[in-house]
Structures are given as structure tokens and as C-alpha cells.
Enzyme design. Structure first.
Site, short mmCIF file in Angstrom:
data_model
loop_
_atom_site.label_atom_id
_atom_site.label_comp_id
_atom_site.label_asym_id
_atom_site.label_seq_id
_atom_site.Cartn_x
_atom_site.Cartn_y
_atom_site.Cartn_z
N TYR A 165 0.85 -1.19 0.00
CA TYR A 165 0.00 0.00 0.00
C TYR A 165 0.89 1.25 0.00
O TYR A 165 2.11 1.15 -0.02
CB TYR A 165 -0.96 -0.03 1.19
N ARG A 213 3.58 -1.10 11.39
CA ARG A 213 3.65 -2.40 10.68
C ARG A 213 4.45 -2.17 9.41
O ARG A 213 4.01 -1.47 8.49
CB ARG A 213 2.24 -2.90 10.39
N ARG A 311 -3.55 -16.24 10.74
CA ARG A 311 -4.41 -17.31 10.23
C ARG A 311 -4.50 -18.46 11.22
O ARG A 311 -5.49 -19.20 11.23
CB ARG A 311 -3.89 -17.76 8.87
N CYS A 337 -3.44 -22.45 3.15
CA CYS A 337 -3.99 -22.75 1.81
C CYS A 337 -4.49 -21.48 1.12
O CYS A 337 -4.74 -21.49 -0.08
CB CYS A 337 -5.10 -23.77 1.91
N CYS A 340 -8.78 -18.08 2.72
CA CYS A 340 -9.19 -16.83 3.38
C CYS A 340 -8.86 -15.64 2.48
O CYS A 340 -9.69 -14.76 2.24
CB CYS A 340 -8.54 -16.70 4.75
N CYS A 353 -12.52 -19.79 6.37
CA CYS A 353 -11.33 -20.62 6.62
C CYS A 353 -11.66 -22.05 6.20
O CYS A 353 -12.72 -22.57 6.56
CB CYS A 353 -10.98 -20.56 8.10
N ALA A 386 -15.39 -34.38 4.78
CA ALA A 386 -16.80 -34.01 4.99
C ALA A 386 -17.45 -34.94 5.99
O ALA A 386 -18.10 -34.49 6.96
CB ALA A 386 -17.55 -34.04 3.65
N LYS A 423 3.25 -29.27 0.29
CA LYS A 423 1.86 -29.29 0.73
C LYS A 423 1.64 -30.07 2.02
O LYS A 423 0.51 -30.40 2.38
CB LYS A 423 0.99 -29.86 -0.39
#
Ligand SMILES: Cc1cc2nc3c(=O)[nH]c(=O)nc-3n(C[C@H](O)[C@H](O)[C@H](O)COP(=O)(O)OP(=O)(O)OC[C@H]3O[C@@H](n4cnc5c(N)ncnc54)[C@H](O)[C@@H]3O)c2cc1C
Ligand SMILES: Cc1cc2nc3c(=O)[nH]c(=O)nc-3n(C[C@H](O)[C@H](O)[C@H](O)COP(=O)(O)O)c2cc1C
Length: 639
Positions: A165, A213, A311, A337, A340, A353, A386, A423
Site C-alpha cells: 500500500y 507495521r 491465520r 492454503c 481466506c 477458513c 466431509a 503441501k
């Protein structure tokens, strides 16, 4: 002995005493109203994440709401009541609270501004070069916003100098090419940041905690680097900044701003450690600190004074409480991953998430998990994510739950997803689900396939179908040959190819990851597919960029736009290439990654015969982990 002594040691930022070293850093939620006011949803989300945390920094807010729908605005005193309610709620949880204030989003803003007239490396957008009037206006608005932060009762303010930014763009030699007093060497490039610091200090007065920051490394040659960060932090210190919060990555290296799976845990501690040696004010650092053991280690090694767990707290708001209670092994870890960030980038809907379906629905989940009205006998069919999530939550709600899994282990495709290098973070979620199931009352039966006609055999009151997907195969001559294998045989280790010639057919994210995996094992890999781009469905640009870079680094050949796949023969595959020419690709093996289709073998009549039936995950439509977990959880909450 308590293993996390350093993490829970009290700390200090200026005049502010913090009970421990844990900071929940600013993370945009899109939970404010369109105009920028605090909502109940936002308050509940933060309350959930304040438990045990030393300091909560509320997400990046703006001096003006223009162009920032659903982000907190600080443009008039009418906003104060909502902000005060938020602060009170978090104080009641025992946390200190700051808020991050952004000046301007630079070239990413609706009205783009930039230090110099250079195109943004991702969007190509140029910003109007900032002039003296812009600076005067921004500083005035920033000063007013800072006064409101103090009035609202926040314990301090964080200045946003990151993520590419405007403030960070002024600091970076890659973007700031000015020849006036705001450009040149590192000290001159820091001038805009120092102006913002000075106006903030003037507005909040002496003794009020101010944290900066800092985008402390561009992560590309010729960019802002650690030496620049050290000089800049010394200047900040001289201008009364109480602490610096280190992040890295900018528009050219966006993958560092919220680091993906491929980057190592604690990836910014190289910079924070170097800066900390050179300054006397405290340093905080963010970047995949998703484990309390790592947090403790980097504090002990002197890499930082405070740790940001962003996260990590999105994925498990009980991260800190579990650590205090000696249950660190039960933390549901962030997988990095970036679902988000994908949601944030492409929609104005509240943040999500992949492993925590309760994000943004904290109240609803808490109330549903108090227990079900009536205890039911529940059959869950399929032990992928699931089905596992559905079974765990149904059990937690007091139901009598059976889970049938046709293979010899739980996890479904979550057993394969973590295999390609980089991964492995995904494995932690399977470990978490397995542990939760072991400690639950769920009766798990492995090697038990529910065949059509069998759903009512165990006389359940309710059934959750979570049978996942099956590979989709394009039927061409030669498909049954021995040299044809599925991606799952490769990733499961059933077939182990080394130093061979391989064609991977299909370049969705699975095909690309399999190609990368095989190439790393020394195979000569060619990826073939009809589309014009590999991994078209990988929506988040940083993830796609890294995956394609891995293919290139591992010399995977990419053959796009294949017009026809004709025949598999013993030595390879015959096809029509993008020019319409008949060609033959030699290969010892053809690995299929041509997609998947829902696996749902039960007839509508059989399903209608069950009074309460839910379907969750890939058996409804093949998608990703987030959808599987969310739908499994939602089924359990409805029971
Ligand atoms: C290689 C690979 C990499 C991936 N990487 C990612 C990623 O990085 N990010 C992401 O978000 N998603 C990723 N995914 C997708 C993600 O893994 C799936 O979306 C998710 O696993 C779907 O969960 P599910 O429970 O619906 O189905 P599955 O995981 O397929 O599980 C279904 C389970 O049901 C069992 N079953 C089927 N029929 C029956 C029956 N009749 N009776 C009993 N049991 C039965 C199966 O054996 C299986 O264990 C990846 C997938 C693959 C294959
Ligand atoms: C969805 C999302 C939103 C974010 N919003 C902000 C923000 O408003 N301000 C900011 O300074 N950083 C923001 N960040 C960066 C985080 O504060 C943090 O630095 C980053 O996620 C790395 O830390 P972690 O690995 O602990 O998540 C955001 C990151 C994500 C993933």
C-alpha cells in the site's frame, strides 16, 4: 515443566503492558457494514479470537470509507459507539486492543495514487503521482482518524506500512523513483512514513502506544531489504514509534504477504531477527507462526519479542487456550492454503477458513454445539473430511453416530493432497480430524462400504452422505493398457516412478501437482491438456504463480491446447496438437489426472425413503476442502 515460558512472559510496548507475547495481527474480515460501522458479527468474531491473546490488533481500517465497503471507517465521531463496544468486549476477554489504520491503498485503491508513475506489477494499474496537496490531505485525515482511535478507547494504534500500500510504496526503491524530498536514498524514501508517524504522535499525544507495521523486505533483488529495514526502524524509533511489526512482500512478491504452504514456517524471522539486534524498541513478526512450539523457539532464539498469530487464530480461536492447558497437540492448525485470502480478494463476503467453518458464524456454532434437542441415531457414509467433520460435530451435539468408510483408512482425498512437496501442511488437518474422532464416541467402521439398498440397514434416524468423488476418465483406445495409471496410484505410492519418461494428462491443480511431484523424483515429465493455461481453476494468483514456477523450475514441459487425444499405445500417446498436427508423445507411463465426478450411487427413491438425509462435500459437486468441511459441519448442525 511448562514448555511455553517465553510465550507467556509479560511484555511491554511503550507504556502498554501485555500479559504475554501473543498478538492477533490485523486481518480484514469484511464484517463491518457497507458504510464502515462495527456489527455484532464483527464483535463476536473478535471475542472468539481474543481468548488468552495478549494483544488484538483490529483489522486495517480507513480514515475515509470511500472505496472500502465493509471495512471499518474512522471518518466521524458517529463511528465511536460501535468501536467502543468492540474495545469493551475485548477488554472483558482480558486482551489489550489496538487498531490498524491505513493511509491509502496506493495503486490498489479505487482512486490510485503512487509515489511515481509506474504500473502495478499484477494489475498494470498506474497511480497518480502523489503531490504536496495529496500529502497534506492524507495527513490531515490520518491525524483525525488517530484522534478517534484514542477516543474510542483503544490501547494503541498501528500504522499500516505494509502489503504494497501507499506507505510501503514510498519506502520501496522499486516503486519510489521520485527526485523530490520524498525519494532517493532510504532515509528520504522514509519521509512519508515519518510524516504519518509524526501526525499520529501529534494526534494521540506522548505516552500513547504507536506501532508501525513495516513491509521490511521486498523479497526481490534491488528492492527494500534488511539493511534498509534497520535504517528505517532506527528513524522510526527516533520519531517515537514504540514497536515495529515485521512483515515482508509487496506487489512484486505478493506471495510473502500472507505466505502460502510452499514457504517455510516462521518465514520472516530472518528479517525480524536482524532488525531486533540493531534497535532497542520491541519487534513483532508475522508469517506462518502456526504452532506454539515454533513461537516459543523463535522468542527464545531472540528472533522477535512478540509473535503474530494471524491465520492460526482464524483456523483455531482456541490456539492460545489449548496451549495454556497443555493441549497444544490438539490445535486445528492453519494450512496456509489461502482460501481466506482468496475470499478477501474476490468477494466482499465475510472471511472464511477451509478448516474452520465457524468463522463469521461464531454465535450460531456456539449455540448449536450446546447440544441437540433430541438424541438421534446417525449414519455417516464416507470418511473423508466431509464425513469426519459431520461425525465429530454430530457426536459433540450428543447424537449416537456411526461412520462407515469403505477403504482401510479415514481421510479420503486428504490422504493424497499433502503428498506433493510443499503441501505437507495439509496433513495436519487429517491428523486433527483423526484425533478428534478417536476421542469422540463415534463408532467408526473401516472397510465397510454402504452399497445401494443398504442405507437403512442399521435403522438410522438420519443419514449424512459424504462419499466424495471418483476419477473421470476419457475413454479412448488403449485406456486399459498397463502403461496407464491414475494420479492416486502415483500419490499414494502404489506406483513409484523414477528417472522415467512420463506424460501427465490433465493440468488442473491436481495434474500440475502430480507433474511437479513426478519431476522432483527425477522423471522427465510432459503435461498435456486441451485448455490454453495450466491450473485454470486455481483462483488465488499467488498460489497459481508458485505452482507454475515449480513446474518451470523442475523442467516440466507444458503442451497446451491439445485438440484431440487419439490413442494410448505401448510407447506413449497419439494426439492432435494445437496446430492440428498428428503427433505422438513417447512415454513409459501415461498418468491420468483428467478430473473427477461426484460419487453418489444411491437412487433418489432410496434417499427419499430416509426421513432425514444430508449430502456433503465432493459427492454433491467436486470442489475443495472448504466446501467439504463446511457442508459436513452444516449437516451436523441441522441434525
Ligand atoms: C491430489 C489432491 C490434492 C488436493 N489439494 C487440495 C488443496 O490443496 N486444497 C483444497 O482445498 N482441496 C484440495 N483437494 C480437494 C479435497 O481433497 C477434496 O475436496 C476433499 O477431500 C473432499 O472431501 P469429501 O469428504 O467430500 O470426499 P473424499 O475426500 O473423496 O472422501 C470420501 C470418502 O468416502 C468414502 N466412500 C465412498 N463411497 C463410500 C461408500 N459407499 N461407503 C463408505 N465409504 C465410501 C471414500 O473411500 C472416501 O474415503 C485435493 C484433492 C486431491 C485429489
Ligand atoms: C484474509 C487476510 C486479510 C488480511 N488483512 C490484513 C490487514 O487488514 N492488514 C494487515 O496489515 N495485514 C493483513 N493481512 C496479513 C496478516 O496480518 C498477516 O501478516 C499474514 O496473514 C501472515 O501472518 P499469518 O501467517 O500468521 O497469517 C491479512 C491476511 C489475510 C490472510
Amino acid at each position: 515443566m511448562f514448555q511455553f515460558g517465553k510465550l507467556f512472559e509479560p511484555g511491554r510496548i511503550g507504556t502498554l503492558e501485555l500479559k504475554n507475547r501473543i498478538i492477533f495481527p490485523p486481518m480484514a474480515t469484511h464484517m463491518a457494514t457497507l458504510e464502515g460501522d462495527v456489527t455484532d458479527q464483527l464483535v463476536n468474531y473478535y471475542i472468539e479470537r481474543a481468548r488468552g491473546v495478549g494483544l488484538v490488533v483490529i483489522e486495517g481500517s480507513f480514515p475515509s470509507p470511500v472505496g472500502h465497503p465493509k471495512r471499518i471507517a474512522l471518518d466521524h465521531d458517529g463511528r465511536l459507539a460501535g468501536l467502543q463496544r468492540l474495545v469493551r468486549a475485548l477488554h472483558q476477554e482480558g486482551a489489550k486492543v489496538m487498531i490498524e489504520v491505513n493511509t491509502h491503498m496506493g495503486r490498489q485503491d479505487q482512486n490510485p495514487l503512487s509515489p511515481s508513475d509506474l504500473p502495478h506489477p499484477i494489475t498494470g494499474k498506474r497511480g497518480k503521482p502523489v503531490d504536496a496537496a495529496d500529502i497534506e490531505r492524507m495527513l490531515k485525515e490520518y491525524g483525525d482518524a488517530a484522534k478517534r482511535v484514542k477516543k474510542a478507547g483503544f490501547d494503541g494504534i498501528m500504522i499500516h506500512g505494509g502489503t504494497g500500500y501507499l506507505v510501503a510504496e514510498f519506502l520501496s526503491p522499486l516503486v519510489n523513483k521520485r527526485t523530490d524530498e520524498y525519494g532517493g536514498d532510504v532515509r528520504r524514501r522514509a519521509r512519508f512514513a515519518l510524516d504519518v508517524i509524526d501526525v499520529t504522535r501529534k494526534s494521540v499525544g506522548a505516552g500513547y502506544p504507536v506501532v508501525f507495521r513495516l513491509m521490511a523486505h521486498d523479497r526481490v533483488p534491488g528492492g527494500f531489504d534488511t539493511d534498509d529495514a534497520i535504517v528505517t526502524c532506527k528513524l522510526f524509533q527516533d520519531h517515537g514509534v514504540d514497536a515495529v511489526d515485521i512483515i515482508t512482500g509487496s506487489a512484486v512478491s505478493h506471495e510473502w504477504t500472507a505466505p502460502y504452504m510452499y514457504l517455510p514456517a516462521g518465514c520472516n524471522t530472518d528479517v525480524s531477527g536482524a532488525v531486533r539486534k540493531e534497535v532497542s524498541m520491541p519487534i513483532a513478526v508475522a508469517g506462518k507462526i502456526n504452532d506454539p512450539v515454533l513461537a516459543e523457539q523463535i522468542l527464545r532464539e531472540g528472533m522477535t519479542d512478540f509473535v503474530d498469530i494471524g491465520r492460526g487464530l482464524l483456523a483455531d480461536p482456541n490456539f492460545v487456550v489449548k496451549t495454556i492447558e497443555g493441549k497444544a497437540g490438539k490445535i486445528r492448525k492453519c494450512l496456509a492454503c489461502l482460501r481466506c485470502a482468496e475470499q478477501y480478494l474476490f468477494s466482499r463476503d465475510p472471511v472464511v477458513c477451509a478448516v474452520n467453518p465457524a468463522v463469521g458464524k461464531e454465535k450460531e456454532y456456539a449455540s448449536a454445539l450446546k447440544g441437540a434437542v433430541k438424541r438421534k441415531k446417525v449414519l455417516v457414509v464416507g470418511g473423508g473430511p466431509a464425513g469426519m467433520e459431520a461425525a465429530i460435530l454430530a457426536d459433540r451435539r450428543g447424537h449416537d453416530v456411526m461412520l462407515w468408510e469403505r477403504s482401510d483408512r479415514l481421510g479420503g482425498n486428504l490422504n493424497l493432497a499433502p503428498v506433493p512437496s510443499g503441501k505437507s501442511d495439509m496433513k495436519s488437518f487429517l491428523d486433527y480430524l483423526n484425533k478428534e474422532l478417536q476421542e469422540s464416541g463415534v463408532k467408526v467402521t473401516l472397510r465397510k462400504k454402504a452399497s445401494p439398498g443398504q442405507l437403512t440397514d442399521a435403522a438410522p434416524d438420519a443419514v449424512v452422505l459424504a462419499t466424495g468423488s471418483r476419477p473421470f476418465v476419457v475413454d479412448i483406445p488403449g485406456m486399459g493398457r498397463e502403461n496407464v495409471v491414475g494420479f492416486s496410484e502415483v500419490l499414494s505410492g502404489e506406483k513409484d516412478f523414477r528417472d522415467e519418461k512420463i506424460v501427465v494428462w490433465g493440468a488442473g491443480f491436481v495434474g500440475c501437482e502430480v507433474a511437479y511431484f513426478l519431476a522432483e523424483k527425477g522423471n522427465d515429465v510432459t503435461l498435456i491438456f486441451p485448455e490454453s493455461e495450466p491450473a485454470p481453476e486455481v483462483a488465488y494468483p499467488d498460489n497459481r504463480k508458485i505452482l507454475l514456477r515449480k513446474l518451470e523450475e523442475n523442467r516440466v514441459r507444458i503442451e497446451v491446447g491439445i485438440k484431440e487425444f487419439k490413442e494410448i499405445r505401448s510407447g506413449g500417446i497419439a494426439l492432435v496438437d494445437k496446430e492440428g498436427k498428428d503427433v505422438f508423445f513417447e512415454a513409459d507411463h501415461i498418468v491420468l489426472a483428467t478430473g473427477a465426478r461426484p460419487l453418489n450411487e444411491f437412487t433418489p427413491a432410496e434417499k427419499q425413503g430416509i426421513s432425514e438425509l444430508y449430502e456433503a462435500g465432493d459427492c454433491v459437486e467436486v470442489r475443495r476442502l472448504l466446501e467439504a468441511v463446511r457442508e459436513g459441519a452444516e449437516a451436523a448442525l441441522k441434525l
